[in-house]
Design a protein around this motif. Structure first.
Motif, short mmCIF file in Angstrom:
data_model
loop_
_atom_site.label_atom_id
_atom_site.label_comp_id
_atom_site.label_asym_id
_atom_site.label_seq_id
_atom_site.Cartn_x
_atom_site.Cartn_y
_atom_site.Cartn_z
N SER A 97 0.83 -1.21 0.00
CA SER A 97 0.00 0.00 0.00
C SER A 97 0.86 1.26 0.00
O SER A 97 0.46 2.29 -0.56
CB SER A 97 -0.97 -0.01 1.18
OG SER A 97 -0.29 -0.12 2.42
N GLN A 98 2.06 1.19 0.60
CA GLN A 98 2.96 2.35 0.52
C GLN A 98 3.39 2.59 -0.92
O GLN A 98 3.48 3.74 -1.37
CB GLN A 98 4.18 2.15 1.41
CG GLN A 98 5.20 3.29 1.31
CD GLN A 98 6.28 3.21 2.36
OE1 GLN A 98 6.07 3.63 3.49
NE2 GLN A 98 7.43 2.67 2.00
N LEU A 99 3.67 1.52 -1.66
CA LEU A 99 4.03 1.67 -3.06
C LEU A 99 2.89 2.33 -3.84
O LEU A 99 3.13 3.20 -4.69
CB LEU A 99 4.37 0.31 -3.67
CG LEU A 99 5.65 -0.35 -3.16
CD1 LEU A 99 5.73 -1.80 -3.67
CD2 LEU A 99 6.89 0.43 -3.58
N LEU A 100 1.65 1.92 -3.57
CA LEU A 100 0.51 2.54 -4.23
C LEU A 100 0.43 4.03 -3.88
O LEU A 100 0.16 4.87 -4.75
CB LEU A 100 -0.78 1.83 -3.83
CG LEU A 100 -0.97 0.43 -4.43
CD1 LEU A 100 -2.05 -0.34 -3.66
CD2 LEU A 100 -1.34 0.53 -5.90
N MET B 30 8.80 -8.37 1.57
CA MET B 30 8.90 -7.25 0.64
C MET B 30 8.49 -7.67 -0.77
O MET B 30 7.79 -6.94 -1.48
CB MET B 30 10.33 -6.70 0.63
CG MET B 30 10.85 -6.25 1.98
SD MET B 30 10.04 -4.78 2.64
CE MET B 30 11.02 -3.50 1.89
N ALA B 31 8.92 -8.86 -1.17
CA ALA B 31 8.55 -9.34 -2.51
C ALA B 31 7.06 -9.63 -2.62
O ALA B 31 6.46 -9.43 -3.68
CB ALA B 31 9.36 -10.57 -2.88
N SER C 37 2.00 -8.37 -5.08
CA SER C 37 0.63 -7.89 -4.91
C SER C 37 0.41 -6.61 -5.71
O SER C 37 -0.63 -6.43 -6.36
CB SER C 37 0.32 -7.66 -3.43
OG SER C 37 0.38 -8.87 -2.71
N LEU C 38 1.40 -5.71 -5.67
CA LEU C 38 1.31 -4.49 -6.46
C LEU C 38 1.19 -4.80 -7.94
O LEU C 38 0.36 -4.21 -8.65
CB LEU C 38 2.53 -3.61 -6.21
CG LEU C 38 2.61 -2.34 -7.07
CD1 LEU C 38 1.56 -1.33 -6.65
CD2 LEU C 38 4.00 -1.72 -7.03
N ILE C 39 2.01 -5.73 -8.44
CA ILE C 39 1.94 -6.10 -9.85
C ILE C 39 0.56 -6.63 -10.20
O ILE C 39 -0.03 -6.28 -11.24
CB ILE C 39 3.03 -7.14 -10.18
CG1 ILE C 39 4.43 -6.49 -10.08
CG2 ILE C 39 2.83 -7.73 -11.57
CD1 ILE C 39 5.57 -7.48 -10.12
N GLY C 40 -0.01 -7.47 -9.33
CA GLY C 40 -1.35 -8.00 -9.57
C GLY C 40 -2.39 -6.89 -9.59
O GLY C 40 -3.30 -6.87 -10.43
N ILE C 41 -2.27 -5.96 -8.64
CA ILE C 41 -3.23 -4.85 -8.56
C ILE C 41 -3.15 -3.95 -9.79
O ILE C 41 -4.17 -3.55 -10.36
CB ILE C 41 -2.99 -4.05 -7.27
CG1 ILE C 41 -3.42 -4.87 -6.04
CG2 ILE C 41 -3.74 -2.71 -7.30
CD1 ILE C 41 -2.94 -4.31 -4.72
N LEU C 42 -1.93 -3.62 -10.22
CA LEU C 42 -1.78 -2.77 -11.40
C LEU C 42 -2.31 -3.47 -12.66
O LEU C 42 -2.91 -2.84 -13.53
CB LEU C 42 -0.31 -2.38 -11.59
CG LEU C 42 0.30 -1.49 -10.49
CD1 LEU C 42 1.77 -1.21 -10.79
CD2 LEU C 42 -0.48 -0.18 -10.35
N THR C 43 -2.09 -4.78 -12.72
CA THR C 43 -2.65 -5.55 -13.84
C THR C 43 -4.17 -5.50 -13.82
O THR C 43 -4.83 -5.33 -14.85
CB THR C 43 -2.16 -7.01 -13.78
OG1 THR C 43 -0.74 -7.03 -13.78
CG2 THR C 43 -2.67 -7.82 -14.96
N ASN D 80 -2.55 -13.34 -3.31
CA ASN D 80 -1.12 -13.57 -3.22
C ASN D 80 -0.80 -14.04 -1.81
O ASN D 80 -1.52 -13.72 -0.87
CB ASN D 80 -0.34 -12.30 -3.56
CG ASN D 80 1.17 -12.47 -3.51
OD1 ASN D 80 1.88 -11.66 -2.95
ND2 ASN D 80 1.66 -13.54 -4.11
N SER D 81 0.25 -14.83 -1.66
CA SER D 81 0.63 -15.30 -0.34
C SER D 81 2.15 -15.30 -0.19
O SER D 81 2.88 -15.31 -1.19
CB SER D 81 0.10 -16.72 -0.09
OG SER D 81 0.75 -17.66 -0.94
N LEU D 82 2.59 -15.29 1.04
CA LEU D 82 4.03 -15.38 1.32
C LEU D 82 4.60 -16.66 0.75
O LEU D 82 5.71 -16.67 0.21
CB LEU D 82 4.27 -15.31 2.83
CG LEU D 82 3.79 -14.08 3.59
CD1 LEU D 82 4.20 -14.18 5.07
CD2 LEU D 82 4.30 -12.79 3.00
N LEU D 83 3.85 -17.77 0.86
CA LEU D 83 4.37 -19.04 0.37
C LEU D 83 4.55 -19.02 -1.15
O LEU D 83 5.58 -19.50 -1.66
CB LEU D 83 3.43 -20.18 0.76
CG LEU D 83 3.85 -21.58 0.26
CD1 LEU D 83 5.26 -21.94 0.73
CD2 LEU D 83 2.84 -22.63 0.70
#
Length: 397
Positions: A22-25, A169-170, A175-181, A197-200
């Motif tokens: 969310s900070q990246l957004l 962090m990844a 998640s950001l990539i998915g949201i922008l898509t 998306n998940s940590l695993l």
């Protein structure tokens, strides 16, 4: 950089992965409303030492460009506030345990019914399917579970965690990539969707190369310290001072020849044990011994300078004080000083990319707990009387 100006994000995440996303957004220009628990807020507000001023340095690193709104999500009134926020929001992000969002009336079906164009992003530990979907997880747990930790460190040593929160962090980045898509897709269809998306999943994606090598060969990869399984020499070497090391990455035959020329080891180029990368991989420990006899004759910066003259990729293993004062890092302006903030001498690590030479849009700095609660509720046309009523019930703070 305000490419997401006009986009509103309702953020119910805490710790690292979700808040980083969310900070990246926010850095890209979106308005981010961070919903926190009354009284305590995001767990990272208590992650200290160290403190920067009177606040957690971890929280400050992950929560700029956000407005803090305190809501009790276990109360029907609190859930109604989130519903009101989502009516006109573009993105909803949560990191609640799978199933608990449904019990709080915050599941995908409920919120997409309220706003069909909403992009709903869910971040979990082990994913929202399978026998472990309800288990909690943190970065080191997933480094262990995904196999990352089995690859990290030196052979024979105790297990070692990667020193940065690489999975957290990844996960925020994926998640950001998915949201922008999803935003791009919504521009075409005007319909929202769910991004999961998940940590695993992030952890498994990180071991892509090693997992592919295992599937191809059936051989489990070994711990190689700073080395690479497929390329030699490609690792850290000691220098004159015991506490100073340099990474040398001679990833092909041309660079290996350059390295041999730089260290006056020209005889190795035609040595049958080292003529090609394949045989260098087989004889890595003997080659390392020979090279290190030379590198230990140099101070680390001198070694880096000599190898640079011969166009051999090399870097000192820098401590963070050296990174902070590094000429190249500062030329890129990755560390930005911030004036007129409640924390004295505050600085942020900026976005690692530029658009037309512009990085993050820092419009607001990490909020105090509940700092914008009244502002956000007023934007939803909640009256002063209504807010006081919710405060008296401890629904908001």
């Amino acid at each position: 950089m305000n490419v997401l100006s006009g986009i509103t994000v309702v953020d119910i995440t805490q710790n690292v992965a979700g808040p980083f996303c969310s900070q990246l957004l926010g850095d890209l220009g979106a308005t981010v409303i961070k919903i926190e628990r009354p009284g305590t807020g995001d767990d990272t507000r208590q992650w200290h030492p160290p403190k920067w001023g009177e606040e957690s340095a971890t929280f400050l690193a992950l929560n700029r460009n956000k407005k803090s709104l305190c809501i009790d999500l276990d109360s029907p009134e609190g859930q109604e506030i989130v519903h009101d926020l989502c009516k006109d929001a573009d993105i909803f992000i949560h990191s609640l345990k799978p199933g608990s969002e449904e019990s709080r009336q915050l599941g995908y079906e409920k919120l997409s019914e309220i706003n069909p164009s909403l992009i709903y992003a869910a971040i979990s530990a082990f994913g929202d399917k399978g026998p472990m979907k309800n288990k909690p997880g943190y970065d080191p747990l997933i480094q262990a579970y995904s196999g990352i930790m089995s690859l990290t460190g030196n052979q024979g040593d105790d297990p070692v965690r990667v020193g940065v929160s690489i999975v957290d962090m990844a996960t925020g980045m994926w998640s950001l990539i998915g949201i922008l898509t999803a935003l791009h897709q919504r521009n075409e269809t005007n319909e929202g969707c769910k991004v999961s998306n998940s940590l695993l999943e992030t952890g498994v994606a990180w071991v892509n190369l090693q997992l592919s090598n295992f599937m191809a060969s059936g051989n489990l990869p070994k711990k190689l310290g700073t080395g690479m399984a497929t390329t030699v020499p490609y690792e850290a070497f000691k220098t004159k001072n015991d506490d100073q090391w340099a990474i040398i990455a001679a990833g092909n035959n041309r660079l290996f020849k350059n390295l041999c020329d730089a260290l006056e080891l020209q005889e190795l180029v035609e040595d049958e044990r080292f003529k090609t990368n394949s045989v260098r991989v087989q004889n890595r420990y003997e080659l390392r011994r020979i090279i290190e006899e030379k590198t230990t004759q140099y101070e680390v910066d001198d070694l880096a300078r000599v190898l640079a003259e011969f166009k051999v990729p090399c870097s000192p293993i820098n401590t963070l004080d050296r990174v902070y004062s590094n000429e190249q890092v500062n030329a890129l302006q990755m560390i930005r000083p911030i004036e007129d903030f409640r924390v004295e001498d505050f600085k942020v690590v900026d976005l690692p990319f530029r658009i037309n030479e512009e990085r993050a849009s820092i419009r607001s700095l990490p909020p105090l707990l509940g700092e914008q609660s009244e502002e956000v509720l007023a934007s939803l046309n909640y009256s002063k009387e209504k807010m006081e009523q919710l405060k008296s019930k401890k629904v908001i703070q």
